[in-house]
Design an enzyme around this catalytic site. Structure first.
Site, PDB file in Angstrom:
ATOM      1  N   LYS A 111       0.828  -1.205   0.000  1.00 18.52           N
ATOM      2  CA  LYS A 111       0.000   0.000   0.000  1.00 18.52           C
ATOM      3  C   LYS A 111       0.868   1.264   0.000  1.00 18.52           C
ATOM      4  O   LYS A 111       0.692   2.170  -0.829  1.00 18.52           O
ATOM      5  CB  LYS A 111      -0.922  -0.016   1.217  1.00 18.52           C
ATOM      6  CG  LYS A 111      -1.627   1.304   1.522  1.00 18.52           C
ATOM      7  CD  LYS A 111      -2.580   1.726   0.418  1.00 18.52           C
ATOM      8  CE  LYS A 111      -3.314   3.001   0.818  1.00 18.52           C
ATOM      9  NZ  LYS A 111      -4.261   3.434  -0.227  1.00 18.52           N
ATOM     10  N   CYS A 125      -4.314  11.003   0.850  1.00 21.73           N
ATOM     11  CA  CYS A 125      -3.452   9.814   0.914  1.00 21.73           C
ATOM     12  C   CYS A 125      -1.973  10.105   0.660  1.00 21.73           C
ATOM     13  O   CYS A 125      -1.132   9.832   1.512  1.00 21.73           O
ATOM     14  CB  CYS A 125      -3.954   8.763  -0.079  1.00 21.73           C
ATOM     15  SG  CYS A 125      -5.564   8.059   0.332  1.00 21.73           S
TER      16      CYS A 125
END
Length: 413
Positions: free
Chosen positions: A190, A246
């Site tokens: 991720k 993010c």
């Protein structure tokens, strides 16, 4: 099957809607009372296509509550709470700890929250009654539900073979590649994915600054580069740099993990420095002149969402406000703390400079005559997205890394 979802932000609500559409029963847990009440009434608290339709079409499959105790009978408990940045850039796991401390019954827990490498191994020690798996999200705001229903890949990280096989069976129905690995590898995938994409953006912005000086066109350069399948065209759009909820926080968190392991990550560090420099570079295109009026066309960090978290528009506005420049913005969905117009025309009226910040369709398709209300018809295209860049009419156009257009002067005044 029956799933509990703790945390109903973009990730949690998209996961809930995807599971409901797949025929599962879902219980959504949300501690924020205003948000919970909106969800109970069928109202999605942020702009995300398709979610309101799911809440309307699957009422019998979806239950909302503010109590984690209501999830005791679920087959899987999905953790999708926020993991914001601390002041030092490290990942704040407060919401993760708070949620798990309320889970009293033995559970199989899927972590969808973005957590630093090693977190799930630590949680397995702290909460030995539970079985954990990491299934990181790779959602894009503006198409989060679509990404849940048809992701590019699914990564499953767990040391429990039985749980891996169960989850592979559930996600295997999506017909996409599956990666089954350890928790720490899944967590790393991720962070590494976001760091690579952010670095790709910083790389093309570095070249865009050089293209401006050398007289080249970064868009043509990116097109030529992108034809190489080893490179690809995506995330090679020069502009203001990356933002959103993010990339900035994940880059900071990754560097913090490296620091804890007494390592330097010079490429990641340079990408962050380049991103900061790009904002200053775009701001430098607006002359230092008190009382100048600048119209921001688009405010959200990307089109298709109303999310203003780490939006480049805010950072750019701060740069200009320090020079006592008057700022006004327009966005079809997003709101900010600076003056804001209800229409594009109102934002442009009397402006000296317009900056295309977010590439909404209605903004990139503005015709040259739409700028007639400006005091000086000058457009800084900070996304290289304006459809009339090659035929700007009387608009003084300037892109990012497209200085071959420097000779472009208004055809009539």
């Amino acid at each position: 099957m029956k799933f509990g979802i703790i945390g109903l932000g973009y990730v949690g609500l998209a996961t809930l809607c995807g599971l409901a559409k797949a025929g599962h029963e879902v219980i959504g847990v949300e501690k924020d009372q205003p948000r919970l009440l909106r969800l109970m009434s069928g109202d999605v608290p942020f702009h995300e296509p398709g979610m309101a339709d799911v809440l309307r079409d699957y009422p019998g499959s979806i239950t909302f509550t503010d109590s984690i105790a209501d999830t005791e009978t679920v087959d899987y408990l999905v953790l999708a709470v926020g993991t914001p940045s601390k002041s030092d850039g490290s990942c704040d796991l407060t919401f993760v700890d708070a949620a798990l401390s309320e889970v009293k019954s033995k559970q199989k827990i899927i972590i969808r929250s973005t957590v630093p490498p090693g977190t799930t191994d630590m949680l397995s020690i702290m909460y030995p009654a539970h079985t954990f798996a990491v299934v990181p999200e790779f959602l894009q705001e503006g198409r989060a539900l679509a990404d849940v229903l048809k992701p590019h890949r699914v990564v499953i990280g767990s040391d429990n073979l039985e749980m891996c096989e169960e989850l592979a069976g559930i996600y295997g129905r999506l017909g996409v590649p599956l990666v089954c690995t350890s928790p720490i590898d899944a967590e790393f995938i991720k962070y590494a994915s976001n760091a690579f994409l952010a670095t790709k953006i910083s790389f093309i912005n570095d070249l865009a600054r050089l293209a401006d000086k050398a007289g080249a066109d970064i868009t043509t350069i990116a097109d030529g580069m992108g034809l190489d399948p080893r490179i690809g065209r995506s995330f090679l759009n020069a502009g203001l740099g990356y933002g959103g909820s993010c990339f900035p926080k994940d880059m900071h968190a990754l560097l913090n993990v490296a620091h804890e392991n007494e390592l330097d990550l010079p490429v990641i560090s340079a990408a962050m420095h380049s991103n900061d420099a790009q904002m200053g570079y775009v701001a430098s295109k607006v002359e230092h002149k008190s009382g100048l009026k600048v119209a921001f066309l688009g405010l959200a960090f990307k089109p298709g969402t109303d999310d203003m978290r780490d939006a480049p528009s805010v950072t750019l506005a701060r740069h200009l406000a320090l020079r006592e420049i008057d700022i006004i913005g327009y966005d079809p969905l997003a709101k900010w703390d600076y003056p804001q117009a209800m229409t594009v025309e109102a934002a442009l009226k009397g402006a000296d400079v317009a900056i295309l910040v977010t590439e909404w369709d209605e903004l990139v398709n503005l015709k040259p005559e739409a700028f007639d209300g400006m005091r000086t018809k000058r457009l800084i295209d900070a996304r290289n997205a304006w459809k009339y860049a090659c035929d700007p009419g009387t608009v003084q156009y300037e892109g990012i890394g497209r200085m071959q257009n420097k000779a472009n002067t208004p055809s009539s005044m």
